[in-house]
Design a protein around this motif. Structure first.
Motif, PDB file in Angstrom:
ATOM      1  N   GLY A  33     -58.155  -3.414  27.212  1.00  0.00           N
ATOM      2  CA  GLY A  33     -59.265  -2.877  26.437  1.00  0.00           C
ATOM      3  C   GLY A  33     -59.692  -3.846  25.356  1.00  0.00           C
ATOM      4  O   GLY A  33     -59.485  -5.060  25.468  1.00  0.00           O
ATOM      5  N   LEU A  34     -60.266  -3.327  24.295  1.00  0.00           N
ATOM      6  CA  LEU A  34     -60.720  -4.149  23.177  1.00  0.00           C
ATOM      7  C   LEU A  34     -59.648  -4.139  22.099  1.00  0.00           C
ATOM      8  O   LEU A  34     -59.300  -3.105  21.559  1.00  0.00           O
ATOM      9  CB  LEU A  34     -62.042  -3.612  22.615  1.00  0.00           C
ATOM     10  N   ARG A  35     -59.140  -5.335  21.775  1.00  0.00           N
ATOM     11  CA  ARG A  35     -58.092  -5.478  20.766  1.00  0.00           C
ATOM     12  C   ARG A  35     -58.713  -5.988  19.475  1.00  0.00           C
ATOM     13  O   ARG A  35     -59.362  -7.036  19.450  1.00  0.00           O
ATOM     14  CB  ARG A  35     -57.015  -6.441  21.265  1.00  0.00           C
ATOM     15  N   ILE A  36     -58.520  -5.226  18.387  1.00  0.00           N
ATOM     16  CA  ILE A  36     -59.058  -5.583  17.070  1.00  0.00           C
ATOM     17  C   ILE A  36     -57.873  -5.891  16.160  1.00  0.00           C
ATOM     18  O   ILE A  36     -57.103  -4.997  15.812  1.00  0.00           O
ATOM     19  CB  ILE A  36     -59.903  -4.449  16.475  1.00  0.00           C
ATOM     20  N   ASN A  37     -57.720  -7.154  15.796  1.00  0.00           N
ATOM     21  CA  ASN A  37     -56.646  -7.568  14.896  1.00  0.00           C
ATOM     22  C   ASN A  37     -57.176  -7.645  13.469  1.00  0.00           C
ATOM     23  O   ASN A  37     -58.172  -8.326  13.211  1.00  0.00           O
ATOM     24  CB  ASN A  37     -56.092  -8.927  15.309  1.00  0.00           C
ATOM     25  N   VAL A  38     -56.522  -6.953  12.546  1.00  0.00           N
ATOM     26  CA  VAL A  38     -56.874  -6.983  11.126  1.00  0.00           C
ATOM     27  C   VAL A  38     -55.733  -7.702  10.402  1.00  0.00           C
ATOM     28  O   VAL A  38     -54.617  -7.191  10.339  1.00  0.00           O
ATOM     29  CB  VAL A  38     -57.068  -5.563  10.557  1.00  0.00           C
ATOM     30  N   PHE A  39     -56.027  -8.885   9.873  1.00  0.00           N
ATOM     31  CA  PHE A  39     -54.997  -9.735   9.274  1.00  0.00           C
ATOM     32  C   PHE A  39     -54.838  -9.451   7.782  1.00  0.00           C
ATOM     33  O   PHE A  39     -55.824  -9.287   7.061  1.00  0.00           O
ATOM     34  CB  PHE A  39     -55.347 -11.204   9.487  1.00  0.00           C
ATOM     35  N   ASP A  40     -53.591  -9.445   7.361  1.00  0.00           N
ATOM     36  CA  ASP A  40     -53.252  -9.225   5.955  1.00  0.00           C
ATOM     37  C   ASP A  40     -52.927 -10.584   5.326  1.00  0.00           C
ATOM     38  O   ASP A  40     -51.764 -10.986   5.234  1.00  0.00           O
ATOM     39  CB  ASP A  40     -52.060  -8.270   5.859  1.00  0.00           C
ATOM     40  N   GLU A  51     -54.698   2.961  20.329  1.00  0.00           N
ATOM     41  CA  GLU A  51     -53.313   2.648  20.029  1.00  0.00           C
ATOM     42  C   GLU A  51     -53.286   1.752  18.795  1.00  0.00           C
ATOM     43  O   GLU A  51     -54.122   0.857  18.650  1.00  0.00           O
ATOM     44  CB  GLU A  51     -52.636   1.939  21.203  1.00  0.00           C
ATOM     45  N   LEU A  52     -52.339   1.992  17.903  1.00  0.00           N
ATOM     46  CA  LEU A  52     -52.218   1.222  16.671  1.00  0.00           C
ATOM     47  C   LEU A  52     -50.862   0.531  16.638  1.00  0.00           C
ATOM     48  O   LEU A  52     -49.827   1.148  16.923  1.00  0.00           O
ATOM     49  CB  LEU A  52     -52.366   2.132  15.449  1.00  0.00           C
ATOM     50  N   GLU A  53     -50.881  -0.755  16.291  1.00  0.00           N
ATOM     51  CA  GLU A  53     -49.654  -1.543  16.225  1.00  0.00           C
ATOM     52  C   GLU A  53     -49.565  -2.222  14.866  1.00  0.00           C
ATOM     53  O   GLU A  53     -50.548  -2.779  14.382  1.00  0.00           O
ATOM     54  CB  GLU A  53     -49.627  -2.622  17.312  1.00  0.00           C
ATOM     55  N   GLY A  54     -48.379  -2.180  14.269  1.00  0.00           N
ATOM     56  CA  GLY A  54     -48.130  -2.899  13.035  1.00  0.00           C
ATOM     57  C   GLY A  54     -47.255  -4.109  13.302  1.00  0.00           C
ATOM     58  O   GLY A  54     -46.323  -4.037  14.111  1.00  0.00           O
ATOM     59  N   HIS A  55     -47.560  -5.245  12.658  1.00  0.00           N
ATOM     60  CA  HIS A  55     -46.803  -6.477  12.858  1.00  0.00           C
ATOM     61  C   HIS A  55     -46.561  -7.142  11.501  1.00  0.00           C
ATOM     62  O   HIS A  55     -47.427  -7.107  10.619  1.00  0.00           O
ATOM     63  CB  HIS A  55     -47.566  -7.453  13.757  1.00  0.00           C
ATOM     64  N   ASN A  87     -49.285   3.472  10.731  1.00  0.00           N
ATOM     65  CA  ASN A  87     -49.566   4.884  10.482  1.00  0.00           C
ATOM     66  C   ASN A  87     -50.577   5.044   9.349  1.00  0.00           C
ATOM     67  O   ASN A  87     -51.412   5.967   9.370  1.00  0.00           O
ATOM     68  CB  ASN A  87     -48.277   5.627  10.140  1.00  0.00           C
ATOM     69  N   ALA A  88     -50.523   4.167   8.337  1.00  0.00           N
ATOM     70  CA  ALA A  88     -51.527   4.197   7.270  1.00  0.00           C
ATOM     71  C   ALA A  88     -52.916   3.893   7.838  1.00  0.00           C
ATOM     72  O   ALA A  88     -53.918   4.495   7.425  1.00  0.00           O
ATOM     73  CB  ALA A  88     -51.171   3.190   6.179  1.00  0.00           C
ATOM     74  N   ALA A  89     -52.976   2.964   8.792  1.00  0.00           N
ATOM     75  CA  ALA A  89     -54.254   2.665   9.449  1.00  0.00           C
ATOM     76  C   ALA A  89     -54.760   3.879  10.216  1.00  0.00           C
ATOM     77  O   ALA A  89     -55.963   4.168  10.232  1.00  0.00           O
ATOM     78  CB  ALA A  89     -54.088   1.470  10.381  1.00  0.00           C
ATOM     79  N   ARG A  90     -53.844   4.602  10.871  1.00  0.00           N
ATOM     80  CA  ARG A  90     -54.238   5.830  11.588  1.00  0.00           C
ATOM     81  C   ARG A  90     -54.878   6.834  10.629  1.00  0.00           C
ATOM     82  O   ARG A  90     -55.933   7.399  10.933  1.00  0.00           O
ATOM     83  CB  ARG A  90     -53.007   6.461  12.258  1.00  0.00           C
ATOM     84  N   VAL A 140     -52.427  -5.558  11.494  1.00  0.00           N
ATOM     85  CA  VAL A 140     -52.474  -4.269  12.185  1.00  0.00           C
ATOM     86  C   VAL A 140     -53.451  -4.425  13.343  1.00  0.00           C
ATOM     87  O   VAL A 140     -54.565  -4.923  13.158  1.00  0.00           O
ATOM     88  CB  VAL A 140     -52.913  -3.125  11.253  1.00  0.00           C
ATOM     89  N   THR A 141     -53.028  -4.014  14.519  1.00  0.00           N
ATOM     90  CA  THR A 141     -53.861  -4.144  15.710  1.00  0.00           C
ATOM     91  C   THR A 141     -54.360  -2.777  16.148  1.00  0.00           C
ATOM     92  O   THR A 141     -53.567  -1.833  16.267  1.00  0.00           O
ATOM     93  CB  THR A 141     -53.079  -4.801  16.863  1.00  0.00           C
ATOM     94  N   ILE A 142     -55.666  -2.680  16.371  1.00  0.00           N
ATOM     95  CA  ILE A 142     -56.289  -1.469  16.905  1.00  0.00           C
ATOM     96  C   ILE A 142     -56.686  -1.768  18.339  1.00  0.00           C
ATOM     97  O   ILE A 142     -57.513  -2.650  18.588  1.00  0.00           O
ATOM     98  CB  ILE A 142     -57.528  -1.060  16.093  1.00  0.00           C
ATOM     99  N   LEU A 143     -56.104  -1.056  19.287  1.00  0.00           N
ATOM    100  CA  LEU A 143     -56.434  -1.254  20.699  1.00  0.00           C
ATOM    101  C   LEU A 143     -57.254  -0.073  21.186  1.00  0.00           C
ATOM    102  O   LEU A 143     -56.792   1.071  21.156  1.00  0.00           O
ATOM    103  CB  LEU A 143     -55.160  -1.399  21.544  1.00  0.00           C
ATOM    104  N   LEU A 144     -58.469  -0.359  21.611  1.00  0.00           N
ATOM    105  CA  LEU A 144     -59.354   0.678  22.145  1.00  0.00           C
ATOM    106  C   LEU A 144     -59.226   0.695  23.661  1.00  0.00           C
ATOM    107  O   LEU A 144     -59.553  -0.272  24.331  1.00  0.00           O
ATOM    108  CB  LEU A 144     -60.808   0.407  21.748  1.00  0.00           C
ATOM    109  N   LYS A 145     -58.732   1.809  24.193  1.00  0.00           N
ATOM    110  CA  LYS A 145     -58.564   1.969  25.630  1.00  0.00           C
ATOM    111  C   LYS A 145     -59.434   3.126  26.089  1.00  0.00           C
ATOM    112  O   LYS A 145     -59.317   4.226  25.561  1.00  0.00           O
ATOM    113  CB  LYS A 145     -57.100   2.242  25.976  1.00  0.00           C
ATOM    114  N   LEU A 146     -60.291   2.885  27.055  1.00  0.00           N
ATOM    115  CA  LEU A 146     -61.142   3.957  27.549  1.00  0.00           C
ATOM    116  C   LEU A 146     -60.295   5.109  28.046  1.00  0.00           C
ATOM    117  O   LEU A 146     -59.279   4.912  28.723  1.00  0.00           O
ATOM    118  CB  LEU A 146     -62.050   3.451  28.667  1.00  0.00           C
ATOM    119  N   LYS A 147     -60.698   6.340  27.695  1.00  0.00           N
ATOM    120  CA  LYS A 147     -59.881   7.524  27.961  1.00  0.00           C
ATOM    121  C   LYS A 147     -59.563   7.676  29.435  1.00  0.00           C
ATOM    122  O   LYS A 147     -58.436   7.964  29.818  1.00  0.00           O
ATOM    123  CB  LYS A 147     -60.602   8.775  27.451  1.00  0.00           C
ATOM    124  N   GLU A 148     -60.556   7.456  30.288  1.00  0.00           N
ATOM    125  CA  GLU A 148     -60.337   7.644  31.725  1.00  0.00           C
ATOM    126  C   GLU A 148     -59.309   6.655  32.251  1.00  0.00           C
ATOM    127  O   GLU A 148     -58.429   6.987  33.021  1.00  0.00           O
ATOM    128  CB  GLU A 148     -61.664   7.482  32.477  1.00  0.00           C
TER     129      GLU A 148
END
Length: 258
Positions: free
Chosen positions: A117-124, A162-166, A189-192, A230-238
């Protein structure tokens, strides 16, 4: 008199043309109601914007075998339709346009289209921190970044999130103090919470996880601060539902094997 008897006028032709047009419209409506959701969405998109194709490779509005991209990986199989590809591409383009308009986001957010899907990385980064050092509390800048992303993501409700912390690799004496596993999970979880607060549906979020420093960026050394993200992964529901069902079926089959 003979000429008048042979002339019947053309009114019947107009009536017949109207009748034929009405029947064609009826058949088209019946055909549309019998199609699946993907085709209905594609037809709707074509009427709203008749000069755009479903994908860059397609000139039609109905996906076929030639306009379907299939992705295979070890242990999984995903088939993404032309409509799904177009949706991801549109989201990516809209987010990229926001990043171009907001110079402050240029080095903070990175977009990447993957097979998942589309992976959005937000760098700290230290020069523009998203979180307060060693905590899961957002800085004012971090709140603005995630609220900006949330407002755009909330426009689309057809995918799972899906949210991932690194974290970055720390010196051995610092690992216990920084609590990398807890910190990475707490930041995800804070990003959620921030996404949900600004319009994203809670039911869209299907996973929140922390990976500490075990998954650095492929193009960066393990101790680079850019791995703190923090990575935000957008996965189409279907697609996500289909993959989940396939994994459940595989596990069920494995459990039955003696």
């Amino acid at each position: 008199m003979a000429g008048k008897k042979g002339h019947h006028g053309g009114a019947w032709k107009v009536a017949y043309a109207d009748f034929t047009t009405a029947m064609m419209a009826l058949f088209l409506c019946l055909w549309l109601t019998a199609q699946d959701t993907k085709i209905k969405e594609a037809v709707e998109r074509a009427f709203r914007n008749p000069f755009s194709a479903v994908t860059k490779e397609s000139v039609g509005i109905i996906p076929n075998k030639d306009t379907t991209a299939t992705y295979k990986a070890e242990g999984e199989f995903q088939s993404i339709s032309a409509v799904e590809i177009e949706t991801m591409r549109r989201i990516s383009e809209e987010l990229a346009r926001i990043l171009q308009q907001e110079d402050a986001l240029e080095n903070t957010v990175r977009l990447e289209l993957t097979r998942d899907g589309l992976r959005i990385n937000v760098f700290d980064r230290s020069q523009k921190p998203v979180f307060e050092p060693g905590t899961d509390r957002f800085t004012p800048y971090g709140e603005w970044v995630f609220s900006t992303l949330a407002w755009e993501i909330a426009r689309y409700q057809s995918f799972k999130i899906e949210l991932e912390g690194h974290t970055t690799r720390a010196a051995p004496q610092e690992r216990e103090m920084l609590r990398p596993w807890e910190l990475s999970t707490e930041r995800a979880n804070a990003a959620r919470r921030q996404l949900v607060q600004h319009g994203v549906l809670p039911t869209q979020i299907c996973k929140v996880s922390g990976f500490a420093d075990t998954m650095p960026m492929a193009d960066l050394p393990p101790d680079s601060e850019a791995n703190r993200r923090v990575t935000i992964l957008l996965k189409l529901k279907e697609t996500a539902d289909a993959l989940s069902a396939a994994q459940t079926s595989a596990l069920s089959h494995a459990a039955r094997v003696p």
